[in-house]
Structures are given as structure tokens and as C-alpha cells.
Design an enzyme around this catalytic site. Structure first.
Site, PDB file in Angstrom:
ATOM      1  N   CYS A  42      25.896  12.083  40.280  1.00  0.00           N
ATOM      2  CA  CYS A  42      25.144  10.870  39.935  1.00  0.00           C
ATOM      3  C   CYS A  42      23.748  11.210  39.414  1.00  0.00           C
ATOM      4  CB  CYS A  42      25.053   9.963  41.159  1.00  0.00           C
ATOM      5  SG  CYS A  42      24.056   8.497  40.878  1.00  0.00           S
ATOM      6  N   CYS A  47      25.316   8.904  36.683  1.00  0.00           N
ATOM      7  CA  CYS A  47      24.668   7.588  36.569  1.00  0.00           C
ATOM      8  C   CYS A  47      23.243   7.648  36.020  1.00  0.00           C
ATOM      9  CB  CYS A  47      24.581   6.895  37.923  1.00  0.00           C
ATOM     10  SG  CYS A  47      25.761   7.415  39.167  1.00  0.00           S
ATOM     11  N   LYS A  50      22.707   9.112  32.457  1.00  0.00           N
ATOM     12  CA  LYS A  50      23.418   8.188  31.570  1.00  0.00           C
ATOM     13  C   LYS A  50      22.613   6.911  31.330  1.00  0.00           C
ATOM     14  CE  LYS A  50      25.972   5.136  33.176  1.00  0.00           C
ATOM     15  NZ  LYS A  50      27.045   4.638  34.061  1.00  0.00           N
ATOM     16  N   TYR A 177      35.274   3.655  31.305  1.00  0.00           N
ATOM     17  CA  TYR A 177      33.868   3.277  31.158  1.00  0.00           C
ATOM     18  C   TYR A 177      33.006   4.415  30.630  1.00  0.00           C
ATOM     19  CZ  TYR A 177      32.116   5.414  35.531  1.00  0.00           C
ATOM     20  OH  TYR A 177      31.722   6.282  36.511  1.00  0.00           O
ATOM     21  N   GLU A 181      30.692   3.940  27.361  1.00  0.00           N
ATOM     22  CA  GLU A 181      29.237   4.074  27.546  1.00  0.00           C
ATOM     23  C   GLU A 181      28.677   5.144  26.605  1.00  0.00           C
ATOM     24  OE1 GLU A 181      28.741   2.577  32.172  1.00  0.00           O
ATOM     25  OE2 GLU A 181      28.863   4.711  31.790  1.00  0.00           O
ATOM     26  N   HIS A 434      16.113 -22.210  34.387  1.00  0.00           N
ATOM     27  CA  HIS A 434      16.211 -22.441  32.945  1.00  0.00           C
ATOM     28  C   HIS A 434      14.963 -21.930  32.230  1.00  0.00           C
ATOM     29  CE1 HIS A 434      17.610 -24.451  29.347  1.00  0.00           C
ATOM     30  NE2 HIS A 434      16.387 -24.932  29.181  1.00  0.00           N
ATOM     31  N   GLU A 439      22.169 -19.196  34.478  1.00  0.00           N
ATOM     32  CA  GLU A 439      22.254 -20.592  34.936  1.00  0.00           C
ATOM     33  C   GLU A 439      23.634 -21.188  34.671  1.00  0.00           C
ATOM     34  OE1 GLU A 439      19.867 -23.588  32.801  1.00  0.00           O
ATOM     35  OE2 GLU A 439      19.546 -22.092  31.245  1.00  0.00           O
TER      36      GLU A 439
HETATM   37  P1  FAD Z   1      29.241  14.290  43.677  1.00  0.00           P
HETATM   38  O1  FAD Z   1      28.046  13.461  43.445  1.00  0.00           O
HETATM   39  O2  FAD Z   1      30.054  14.699  42.506  1.00  0.00           O
HETATM   40  O3  FAD Z   1      28.771  15.576  44.482  1.00  0.00           O
HETATM   41  C1  FAD Z   1      29.633  16.627  44.788  1.00  0.00           C
HETATM   42  C2  FAD Z   1      28.832  17.897  44.879  1.00  0.00           C
HETATM   43  O4  FAD Z   1      29.615  18.900  45.488  1.00  0.00           O
HETATM   44  C3  FAD Z   1      28.420  18.444  43.509  1.00  0.00           C
HETATM   45  O5  FAD Z   1      27.019  18.604  43.471  1.00  0.00           O
HETATM   46  C4  FAD Z   1      29.145  19.779  43.414  1.00  0.00           C
HETATM   47  O6  FAD Z   1      28.395  20.770  42.738  1.00  0.00           O
HETATM   48  C5  FAD Z   1      29.332  20.144  44.879  1.00  0.00           C
HETATM   49  N1  FAD Z   1      30.439  21.029  45.159  1.00  0.00           N
HETATM   50  C6  FAD Z   1      31.741  20.909  44.758  1.00  0.00           C
HETATM   51  N2  FAD Z   1      32.499  21.886  45.297  1.00  0.00           N
HETATM   52  C7  FAD Z   1      31.670  22.642  46.054  1.00  0.00           C
HETATM   53  C8  FAD Z   1      31.881  23.782  46.876  1.00  0.00           C
HETATM   54  N3  FAD Z   1      33.091  24.318  47.050  1.00  0.00           N
HETATM   55  N4  FAD Z   1      30.800  24.347  47.485  1.00  0.00           N
HETATM   56  C9  FAD Z   1      29.567  23.800  47.342  1.00  0.00           C
HETATM   57  N5  FAD Z   1      29.328  22.711  46.611  1.00  0.00           N
HETATM   58  C10 FAD Z   1      30.369  22.131  45.970  1.00  0.00           C
HETATM   59  N6  FAD Z   1      28.776   5.767  39.560  1.00  0.00           N
HETATM   60  C11 FAD Z   1      28.120   4.594  39.687  1.00  0.00           C
HETATM   61  O7  FAD Z   1      28.125   3.998  40.761  1.00  0.00           O
HETATM   62  N7  FAD Z   1      27.421   4.045  38.632  1.00  0.00           N
HETATM   63  C12 FAD Z   1      27.367   4.664  37.421  1.00  0.00           C
HETATM   64  O8  FAD Z   1      26.736   4.139  36.493  1.00  0.00           O
HETATM   65  C13 FAD Z   1      28.036   5.909  37.262  1.00  0.00           C
HETATM   66  N8  FAD Z   1      27.970   6.566  36.088  1.00  0.00           N
HETATM   67  C14 FAD Z   1      28.586   7.775  35.967  1.00  0.00           C
HETATM   68  C15 FAD Z   1      28.518   8.437  34.755  1.00  0.00           C
HETATM   69  C16 FAD Z   1      29.149   9.657  34.584  1.00  0.00           C
HETATM   70  C17 FAD Z   1      29.049  10.361  33.260  1.00  0.00           C
HETATM   71  C18 FAD Z   1      29.869  10.228  35.669  1.00  0.00           C
HETATM   72  C19 FAD Z   1      30.561  11.556  35.503  1.00  0.00           C
HETATM   73  C20 FAD Z   1      29.946   9.583  36.894  1.00  0.00           C
HETATM   74  C21 FAD Z   1      29.309   8.346  37.052  1.00  0.00           C
HETATM   75  N9  FAD Z   1      29.374   7.645  38.252  1.00  0.00           N
HETATM   76  C22 FAD Z   1      28.745   6.434  38.373  1.00  0.00           C
HETATM   77  C23 FAD Z   1      30.172   8.152  39.404  1.00  0.00           C
HETATM   78  C24 FAD Z   1      29.285   8.834  40.426  1.00  0.00           C
HETATM   79  O9  FAD Z   1      28.497   9.825  39.816  1.00  0.00           O
HETATM   80  C25 FAD Z   1      30.145   9.428  41.523  1.00  0.00           C
HETATM   81  O10 FAD Z   1      30.996   8.432  42.035  1.00  0.00           O
HETATM   82  C26 FAD Z   1      29.328  10.005  42.652  1.00  0.00           C
HETATM   83  O11 FAD Z   1      28.445  10.980  42.202  1.00  0.00           O
HETATM   84  C27 FAD Z   1      30.267  10.582  43.728  1.00  0.00           C
HETATM   85  O12 FAD Z   1      29.515  11.186  44.744  1.00  0.00           O
HETATM   86  P2  FAD Z   1      30.174  12.332  45.623  1.00  0.00           P
HETATM   87  O13 FAD Z   1      29.222  12.598  46.735  1.00  0.00           O
HETATM   88  O14 FAD Z   1      31.566  11.997  45.954  1.00  0.00           O
HETATM   89  O15 FAD Z   1      30.276  13.612  44.654  1.00  0.00           O
END
Ligand code: FAD
Length: 457
Positions: A42, A47, A50, A177, A181, A434, A439
Site C-alpha cells: 500500500c 494505494c 497510485k 481496478y 486506474e 445544496h 444531495e
Molecule cells: P502487503 O502490504 O503486500 O505487505 C506484505 C509485505 O510482506 C511486503 O512488504 C513484502 O515485502 C513482505 N514479505 C513477503 N514475503 C516475505 C517474507 N518471506 N519475508 C519477509 N517479508 C516478506 N487497497 C486499497 O484499499 N485501496 C487502494 O486504493 C489500493 N490500491 C492499490 C494499488 C495497487 C497498484 C496495488 C498493487 C494494490 C492496491 N491496494 C489498494 C491493495 C493493498 O495495497 C493491499 O490490499 C494491502 O497492501 C495488503 O496488505 P498486506 O499486509 O496483506 O500485504
């Protein structure tokens, strides 16, 4: 001797960071392991960057409209400035997330981690093995790239944020999306943009009026849509990429981006050694408390394949910490999640689509379509759409769908009364503000149409 923690979190993204902070604040000895950058998808490549790019791209539309309000605009766009300023903001946020972890005493390890058993995790770089009373897997997901010749010439959203130069043209494959986007981002910044999609309309699963309204808006902005076609292969051709489509057509593009879905990060994590089972879709199987099939291991966020959105991952991380470290079992309600598509036009939705609602019982549908006021002095033809779907008998609001300027901000606020089971009468009692677009939501009189026994009347 190996070190022992109450909680080892793998992945410092939206879900992992929230869980680690909360657990530590409840006194748990916590370590978080991150292989890339603190903040996760994110903050670093989702997010946040973006939305910054969306803001950048929207100036072109605003400049068009500005002229109708008497402004003379002579504007030029500089891509390296945008990327550099974005990088600065992301670095600031990464530092803030790091400080937020350190404050309650979470240890941060910058490395890759793998699970080696129900209560142990190995740090790949140093080989250190950590003993854990509980393990939280919050490893997120990654972009899926089609297995086609020349796929390595294309980019995903990960690379799109850091292109050295803006391409003169881009082909984006996908219909979700992220595809739309980025299409509006690139088009708004002056790139000739084409979307290629295997389906016959973008944003599958969204309300039909939103899908068609978006399609019209994209086309108005010069974005070309190619349906029922995929990319068969890519080949370098000078500075361009020559793309062969599934129907045999060949065309050159300055860049090609795959936005063909995302997959959970489970590979090489050692889950099988700990008995953690996956779903058919390859996500980690969890119960309502985010507990996996191995009782000491939990999982939250995108890796569980529930709803791939930041606020959902955050809530799952928070409720995990409440359940395990505060003796307060809480299960996330995934039934009413507001969501937005930051395309141009923007979309905000919460609740059921018209088609979904009609299969649940008799419904009334209220629809308003009009030109947003900001466009009325110009020749811009964009229409705004607001749709409210209610139960026919009790009037409970089942869904709200908005397309047009400010849709995301509006839908967040509509989600609040809907979470309180608001009815059409509650909306009717509310005095309109308004002049505003919102509205319309409190001034609908008779339904635009109805569904009775699943049939539109
Ligand atoms: P992540 O945020 O992906 O974090 C996982 C972390 O784990 C990463 O930093 C990764 O490096 C780390 N990792 C993975 N494997 C290992 C390992 N074995 N050892 C150590 N570290 C590891 N969501 C919204 O709500 N609104 C939006 O507008 C939106 N826009 C988005 C736009 C794009 C282009 C993308 C790709 C996603 C978007 N999302 C949006 C989705 C949102 O980013 C994710 O839903 C959110 O980040 C999920 O969080 P998470 O904690 O599950 O994983």
C-alpha cells in the site's frame, strides 16, 4: 541459543504492521521481519503512490475545465519531478511506519523469513532461527504475469511507479481496478493508452451502470478499449515493443503493462513444514479469527485471499491482536466493505449491485444521471451517476453506487448509515446540502424502476 518471542510477524505491510504494533502495545514481545520496505504494498507500490499519480493525472482534465471559467492555461508536465516527489513522500511514510513500530518496542529485522515449524521461523540472510509462541503471516501478494513469449519485456504495477521516462504509448492488459486506474493515470499524463481485456466489459463484478459509465468516460479521454482479446507475445523492436494479439494483429507500443491479477505470497514460505493449508485459490486458509489450520499460526491481509484492500488487512491485523493478546476475540465482518476505483471518472461502491440485490428479494432502484456542475460551463460531456438500491418492503438500503467526481469520498460516508442498517426513510429525513452532487442521495422521490420476483418492472 535461539531467541524466543510471543509473536513473530512475517511481512511489514498494512496487516503485519498493525498487528505488530497492537500486540506490542498489549505487552507481547514482538519482532517483525520485512524483506523489502516497511509499509508494504500500500505505502511503497500500491494505494499511496497510485493516488499521488492519480492527482497528477487529473490536472489535464482540470486544465480543460479551467478555460471555461476564464483561466488561460499553458502547462507542461515533467515526469521525473513527479517520481522524485513521490519517492520523497514514500520515504517519509516508511520512516513514520518504522517509528510507529519502534515506539511500542517492536524489533524490526530487514530480511526474508521462512517458517520452519509451528513455532519457529528462520531468517534467510543470517540463518538465525526465532522461536515463536505465535506466528503471523502477513506476506501480501504479487502481480501475476502471463506465461507468454517475451513477457519479461512488460511491466507490472510494481515497475510502473518508477519508469525512467514516460512512454509515448502504453498497452495495459487487464480489466480490473488496477488496469483502469493506471490507464487513466497514463492517459491523463499524455500517453496514448490502450486497454486490452479478455472479457467484454471492464470491472467484472461491479454494477452494470458503473461499468458502462466508466467505459464511456475512458473512451471520452481517448483511451482505446480492445475486448475479447489477449496478448499472445511480445518482441523488442527498436525502442518499442511489438505486440502480437491473440487474434493475430501486430502493433508497436512504447510500453506494455500487465494488470492481470495478483496472487498470494505463499511460495517458498515453508508453510507445508508447519501444516498450514491453502485454499483452492492458493491463499492461506483461515477461520473467522484469522487462525490457520496450525493453531499457533495466524494469517491476515492479501495472503488470505479474503478482500485485497488495505483497510481490510489493517482490521484483520488489529482483530488478530485483540483476539490473541488482549483476550478479546473479534472477527472481522467482511460483508459491507466500501471500495473505490480511482479512475477518471471515479467510482465508489458499497453493498450489493442491482443484479445481486434483485436475487435476494424485491427491491427499488433510484438512479440520478446528470452533468457534474463543474463541467456545465464547458463542453465536457461526462455524466455523473448515483444509484441507491433499497429493499422494497422495509426500505433498508442494500447498495449505493456512485460514478463521478468525489465518488470515493461520498461512498465512505454512505457506508456509515448502511452499517447502521439505515432505510430509505432515514435518507429521506436528512436535509439536502445544496448545491452538491451527493444531495441526490437524500432527495430521491419515486423509484426509477423496481424488481419484483427477480424481474425488472
Ligand atoms: P502487503 O502490504 O503486500 O505487505 C506484505 C509485505 O510482506 C511486503 O512488504 C513484502 O515485502 C513482505 N514479505 C513477503 N514475503 C516475505 C517474507 N518471506 N519475508 C519477509 N517479508 C516478506 N487497497 C486499497 O484499499 N485501496 C487502494 O486504493 C489500493 N490500491 C492499490 C494499488 C495497487 C497498484 C496495488 C498493487 C494494490 C492496491 N491496494 C489498494 C491493495 C493493498 O495495497 C493491499 O490490499 C494491502 O497492501 C495488503 O496488505 P498486506 O499486509 O496483506 O500485504
Amino acid at each position: 541459543m535461539s531467541r524466543t518471542f510471543d509473536l513473530v510477524v512475517i511481512g511489514a505491510g498494512s496487516g503485519g504492521v498493525r498487528a505488530a504494533r497492537m500486540a506490542a502495545s498489549y505487552g507481547a514481545k514482538t519482532v517483525i521481519i520485512e524483506e523489502y520496505r516497511v509499509g508494504g504494498t500500500c505505502v511503497i507500490r500500491g494505494c499511496v503512490p497510485k493516488k499521488l499519480f492519480v492527482y497528477a493525472s487529473r490536472f489535464s482534465d482540470l486544465f480543460d475545465v479551467a478555460q471555461s471559467f476564464g483561466w488561460q492555461v499553458d502547462a507542461r508536465f515533467d515526469w521525473p519531478t513527479l517520481v522524485a516527489n513521490k519517492d520523497k513522500e514514500i520515504a517519509r511514510l516508511e520512516a513514520a511506519y518504522t517509528a510507529g513500530l519502534e515506539k511500542p518496542g517492536v524489533e524490526i529485522i530487514h530480511d526474508r523469513a521462512v517458517v520452519t515449524g509451528p513455532n519457529s521461523v528462520r531468517i534467510v540472510g543470517t540463518g538465525e532461527v526465532l522461536e515463536a509462541k505465535h506466528i503471523l503471516i502477513a506476506t501480501g501478494g504479487h502481480p501475476k504475469i502471463p506465461n507468454i513469449p517475451g513477457a519479461e519485456l512488460g511491466i507490472s504495477s510494481n515497475e510502473a511507479f518508477d519508469l525512467k521516462t514516460l512512454p509515448h504509448s502504453i498497452l495495459i492488459e487487464g480489466g480490473g481496478y488496477i488496469a483502469v486506474e493506471f490507464a487513466t493515470i497514463f492517459a491523463g499524463l499524455g500517453v496514448h493508452t490502450t486497454i486490452i481485456y479478455r472479457g467484454d466489459c471492464l470491472l467484472r463484478g461491479f454494477d452494470e451502470d458503473m461499468r458502462h459509465g466508466l467505459e464511456a468516460g475512458l473512451q471520452t479521454r481517448g483511451i482505446k478499449l480492445i475486448y475479447q482479446t489477449t496478448i499472445a507475445s511480445l518482441k523488442q523492436q527498436g525502442a518499442d515493443i511489438s505486440v502480437t494479439f491473440s487474434d493475430g494483429v501486430v502493433a508497436p507500443f512504447g510500453a506494455v503493462m500487465f494488470a492481470t491479477g495478483r496472487a498470494p505470497n505463499v511460495r517458498g514460505l515453508g508453510l507445508e513444514t508447519a501444516g498450514v493449508e491453502l485454499t483452492h485459490a492458493g491463499a492461506i486458509k483461515v477461520d473467522k479469527y484469522s487462525q490457520t489450520t496450525t493453531p499457533s499460526i495466524y494469517a491476515v491481509g492479501d495472503v488470505t485471499g479474503r478482500a485485497a484492500l488495505t483497510p481490510v488487512a489493517i482490521r484483520e491485523g488489529w482483530y488478530f491482536a485483540e483476539t490473541v493478546f488482549n483476550n478479546n476475540p473479534l472477527a472481522v465482518d467482511h460483508s459491507l466493505i466500501p471500495t473505490a476505483v480511482f479512475a477518471e471518472p471515479e467510482i465508489g461502491v458499497v453493498g450489493l449491485t442491482e443484479i445481486e440485490a434483485a436475487t435476494h428479494g424485491n427491491i427499488d432502484v433510484y438512479v440520478a444521471r446528470f452533468r457534474p456542475m463543474i463541467n456545465t460551463l464547458s463542453t465536457k460531456s461526462d455524466r455523473m451517476i448515483l444509484k441507491l438500491i433499497t429493499e422494497a418492503d422495509e426500505g433498508k438500503v442494500l447498495g449505493c453506487h456512485i460514478l463521478g467526481p468525489g465518488a470515493a469520498e461520498m461512498i465512505q460516508l454512505v457506508a456509515l448509515p448502511m452499517a447502521m442498517n439505515a432505510t430509505k426513510k432515514d435518507f429521506d429525513r436528512t436535509i439536502a446540502l445544496h448545491p452538491s452532487a451527493a444531495e441526490e442521495l437524500v432527495t430521491f422521490k419515486a423509484p426509477t424502476y423496481r424488481y419484483r420476483n427477480g424481474v425488472k418492472v
